[in-house]
Design an enzyme around this catalytic site. Structure first.
Site, PDB file in Angstrom:
ATOM      1  N   GLY A   1     118.439 -34.498  71.141  1.00  0.00           N
ATOM      2  CA  GLY A   1     117.777 -35.483  71.982  1.00  0.00           C
ATOM      3  C   GLY A   1     118.170 -35.520  73.438  1.00  0.00           C
ATOM      4  O   GLY A   1     117.772 -36.441  74.155  1.00  0.00           O
ATOM      5  N   GLY A   2     118.916 -34.531  73.930  1.00  0.00           N
ATOM      6  CA  GLY A   2     119.342 -34.557  75.322  1.00  0.00           C
ATOM      7  C   GLY A   2     118.190 -34.655  76.305  1.00  0.00           C
ATOM      8  O   GLY A   2     118.167 -35.524  77.188  1.00  0.00           O
ATOM      9  N   LYS A   3     117.218 -33.772  76.175  1.00  0.00           N
ATOM     10  CA  LYS A   3     116.077 -33.801  77.097  1.00  0.00           C
ATOM     11  C   LYS A   3     115.112 -34.934  76.752  1.00  0.00           C
ATOM     12  O   LYS A   3     114.430 -35.451  77.630  1.00  0.00           O
ATOM     13  CB  LYS A   3     115.375 -32.445  77.106  1.00  0.00           C
ATOM     14  CG  LYS A   3     116.230 -31.353  77.746  1.00  0.00           C
ATOM     15  CD  LYS A   3     115.467 -30.055  77.891  1.00  0.00           C
ATOM     16  CE  LYS A   3     116.356 -28.988  78.543  1.00  0.00           C
ATOM     17  NZ  LYS A   3     117.517 -28.620  77.703  1.00  0.00           N
TER      18      LYS A   3
ATOM     19  N   ASP B   1     111.678 -32.096  65.742  1.00  0.00           N
ATOM     20  CA  ASP B   1     112.378 -30.828  65.533  1.00  0.00           C
ATOM     21  C   ASP B   1     112.172 -30.438  64.079  1.00  0.00           C
ATOM     22  O   ASP B   1     112.161 -31.315  63.200  1.00  0.00           O
ATOM     23  CB  ASP B   1     113.870 -30.959  65.847  1.00  0.00           C
ATOM     24  CG  ASP B   1     114.535 -29.602  66.064  1.00  0.00           C
ATOM     25  OD1 ASP B   1     114.814 -29.254  67.219  1.00  0.00           O
ATOM     26  OD2 ASP B   1     114.754 -28.875  65.070  1.00  0.00           O
TER      27      ASP B   1
ATOM     28  N   ASP C   1     111.857 -26.741  74.489  1.00  0.00           N
ATOM     29  CA  ASP C   1     113.232 -26.306  74.783  1.00  0.00           C
ATOM     30  C   ASP C   1     113.591 -25.308  73.690  1.00  0.00           C
ATOM     31  O   ASP C   1     114.197 -25.654  72.683  1.00  0.00           O
ATOM     32  CB  ASP C   1     114.158 -27.520  74.780  1.00  0.00           C
ATOM     33  CG  ASP C   1     115.571 -27.194  75.232  1.00  0.00           C
ATOM     34  OD1 ASP C   1     115.791 -26.066  75.716  1.00  0.00           O
ATOM     35  OD2 ASP C   1     116.460 -28.050  75.083  1.00  0.00           O
TER      36      ASP C   1
ATOM     37  N   CYS D   1     117.890 -21.647  77.627  1.00  0.00           N
ATOM     38  CA  CYS D   1     119.201 -21.511  78.264  1.00  0.00           C
ATOM     39  C   CYS D   1     119.632 -20.046  78.170  1.00  0.00           C
ATOM     40  O   CYS D   1     120.771 -19.727  77.856  1.00  0.00           O
ATOM     41  CB  CYS D   1     120.232 -22.447  77.646  1.00  0.00           C
ATOM     42  SG  CYS D   1     120.390 -22.339  75.851  1.00  0.00           S
TER      43      CYS D   1
ATOM     44  N   CYS E   1     110.944 -29.396  70.452  1.00  0.00           N
ATOM     45  CA  CYS E   1     112.214 -28.884  69.910  1.00  0.00           C
ATOM     46  C   CYS E   1     113.323 -29.829  70.360  1.00  0.00           C
ATOM     47  O   CYS E   1     114.243 -29.436  71.081  1.00  0.00           O
ATOM     48  CB  CYS E   1     112.474 -27.469  70.395  1.00  0.00           C
ATOM     49  SG  CYS E   1     111.151 -26.285  70.044  1.00  0.00           S
ATOM     50  N   ALA E   2     113.251 -31.062  69.928  1.00  0.00           N
ATOM     51  CA  ALA E   2     114.088 -32.120  70.488  1.00  0.00           C
ATOM     52  C   ALA E   2     115.565 -31.967  70.164  1.00  0.00           C
ATOM     53  O   ALA E   2     116.417 -32.418  70.928  1.00  0.00           O
ATOM     54  CB  ALA E   2     113.579 -33.476  70.006  1.00  0.00           C
TER      55      ALA E   2
END
Length: 441
Positions: free
Chosen positions: A246-248, A266, A316, A369, A242-243
Site C-alpha cells: 500500500g505504499g503508493k 493485488d 507498480d 524499480c 499492484c498495490a
C-alpha cells in the site's frame, strides 16, 4: 564484542550467505539466535559489515585476487574494509592479529594486495559491483557510465519519509522529528530524508509518534515521485492494480485529498495484508480494497465493475528490483537471467490486463524499480504496439505535475521518449522508471 570479534562474525555470516544462497537478513537473524550474548549495538555493527561486504562483493574480491564465484568470505570482508571503510593494510592488520575472537593475521599476499592498486584496471562490472552477466543490459542503458551507475547502487541508502498531508504538513512533521535531523527532499515536496548513522543503521522510525499517528510514512523519494508524476486528480476514479503493502496507494490517497475513489488491488493476499492497518493509520478514507477471491484465476473477477471507468490505472509492476540494490545488496548476487525473463513476461500480462480499466482519455502509469530496458522502455514500446489506442505522454509534459522541481528532475534523470529513469547517481533516489500512457478519447 570487540571490533575484531565483529569482523570474525561478519566472515562467518558471509560464509553462510555464500554457501546457502539465503537472504542476508535470514542468516543474520539465525546468527543472533545462536549468539544471544551479542547486544543490539553488536548486531547493528555486524549487519553493517555484512551488508557493506555484499555491496562491494565484486570489487572486494577483485582487489584480493579472488575469481568471481570463488571468493572466500575472509577475502571479501578484508577487501570491503579497505574499499568501503577506508582502512589501509596496517589498520586491517591490527584488527586481524590472531588473538582471541579475532581473525587470523594477514598473510603476506593479503597485506600486499591491500597495499596495492585498487580498481584502476578493473572491468566495468567490478567497478560497479554488479554481476557480470548484467554488464550488457546495463551498458545498453548507461553506456560507458554503467560502472558509475552501479557504484551509486552500491552505496548506503538514506531513510526517506513521505509526509502524509491528510494528517500533517512538512513543517510540522519536520518539527516532530527534529531530534533525527531530517532534511527536505531534493525533488518531492513531501519528502524528508534522514541520514543513516556511522554503521548505516536508520533510527527506529516505527516507534516515533509521528509515524504511529500517521503523519509520516516510510517511502523512498523516488517512489513518492512516481505517485506524484501519475497525477491523480482530486475526485478521480483510480485503480492501483499492484498495490502490495500500500505504499503508493497511500501516496495517491493523499494527493487526491481523500476525494474520489481509489481502488487498491493485488493478486497476492499476502502482499496485500499490511494495507488494511496502514490505510487506517493514514486516515485514507477514499480507499476501497479489493481482494482476490479463490486461487489465482479461479475466483470471480472482483474488478469487473471497474472496466472502462478509471481516470488513472497505476501499475507498480513486479520486477527484478535492480533499482533497490542499495537497500537489498544481497539480492543482486542471487538474481539470475531466468528471473529477468520471467518478470518481463509477467509485466506484459499485467499491462494488458490494466488496459481494460482505462477509460477514454484516461491514463495508465507504468512504474518499475528496475534499471533495465527489457523491463522499462521495451515493455512500453511493446504495449503501445499491441494497443493502438494508447500513446506515451512525453516526459516534458509528465514532469509538469512537479512544477519547477519537475524541470530540474527532467534534467537530472535519464530521459527516454517512453518515460523517465531515476537512479541513485542521477537523482539520489532508488532506481525507478516512470512511464505515463494516455488512452485516446
Amino acid at each position: 564484542m570487540t571490533p575484531a570479534a565483529r569482523i570474525s562474525a561478519a566472515i562467518e555470516v558471509i560464509a553462510g550467505i555464500l554457501a546457502e544462497r539465503r537472504p542476508a537478513a535470514d542468516v543474520l537473524t539465525e546468527w543472533g539466535r545462536r549468539h544471544r550474548f551479542a547486544g543490539s549495538g553488536d548486531r547493528a555493527a555486524l549487519s553493517s559489515l555484512v551488508y557493506d561486504t555484499l555491496r562491494r562483493r565484486a570489487s572486494a574480491g577483485w582487489i584480493m585476487g579472488q575469481p568471481a564465484g570463488e571468493e572466500t568470505p575472509r577475502a571479501l570482508v578484508l577487501g570491503m574494509l579497505h574499499l568501503a571503510r577506508g582502512l589501509d593494510a596496517e589498520a586491517i592488520g591490527r584488527l586481524c592479529d590472531g588473538s582471541r575472537f579475532a581473525p587470523e593475521p594477514l598473510t603476506d599476499e593479503e597485506a600486499a594486495r591491500l597495499a596495492g592498486d585498487t580498481l584502476g584496471e578493473a572491468p566495468a562490472h567490478v567497478r560497479g559491483d554488479y554481476p557480470e552477466w548484467l554488464d550488457a543490459p546495463l551498458a545498453r542503458v548507461f553506456g560507458d557510465d554503467r560502472a558509475e551507475e552501479g557504484a551509486g547502487l552500491a552505496g548506503r541508502a538514506p531513510l526517506d519519509l513521505r509526509v502524509n498531508t491528510l494528517k500533517s504538513d512538512v513543517g510540522k512533521a519536520a518539527q516532530q522529528l527534529a531530534h533525527l535531523d531530517p532534511v527536505a527532499g531534493a525533488w518531492s515536496p513531501l519528502a524528508l530524508r534522514i541520514a543513516p548513522n556511522a554503521d548505516g543503521k536508520a533510527p527506529p522510525l516505527t516507534a516515533e509518534p509521528a509515524y504511529l499517528k500517521g503523519s509520516v510514512e516510510i517511502q523512498d523519494e523516488g517512489s513518492q515521485l512516481a505517485a506524484i508524476l501519475a497525477a491523480p486528480a482530486r475526485g478521480a476514479q483510480v485503480l492501483d492494480l499492484c498495490a502490495g503493502g500500500g505504499g503508493k496507494t497511500l501516496a495517491l490517497a493523499a494527493l487526491m485529498d481523500n476525494a474520489g475513489q481509489l481502488y487498491a488491488y493485488d493478486d497476492d493476499l499476502r502482499r496485500l495484508a499490511p494495507i488494511h492497518e496502514r490505510v487506517q493509520r493514514a486516515g485514507a478514507h477514499n480507499v476501497q480494497i479489493r481482494s482476490p477471491k479463490g486461487r489465482a484465476g479461479t475466483g470471480p473477477d472482483v474488478l469487473a465493475d471497474l472496466e472502462g471507468r478509471m481516470d488513472l490505472v497505476l501499475v507498480d509492476a513486479p520486477c527484478t528490483g535492480t533499482g533497490t540494490w542499495r537497500r537489498n545488496p544481497d539480492a543482486k548476487w542471487r538474481m539470475r537471467p531466468g528471473a529477468l525473463a520471467e518478470r518481463v513476461k509477467e509485466q506484459a500480462e499485467i499491462l494488458d490486463a490494466a488496459a481494460r480499466f482505462v477509460k477514454p482519455g484516461g491514463r495508465l502509469a507504468y512504474i518499475t524499480c528496475s534499471l533495465l530496458d527489457e523491463e522499462n522502455v521495451d515493455q512500453v514500446r511493446a504495449f503501445l504496439a499491441r494497443h493502438a489506442g494508447f500513446r506515451a505522454l512525453p516526459p516534458a509534459e509528465a514532469v509538469l505535475a512537479l512544477g519547477e522541481r519537475g524541470i530540474a528532475l527532467r534534467a537530472a534523470a535519464l530521459e527516454r521518449p517512453e518515460g523517465l529513469l531515476l537512479t541513485p547517481r542521477r537523482t539520489g533516489t532508488d532506481g525507478f522508471f516512470v512511464s505515463l500512457m494516455v488512452r485516446d478519447a
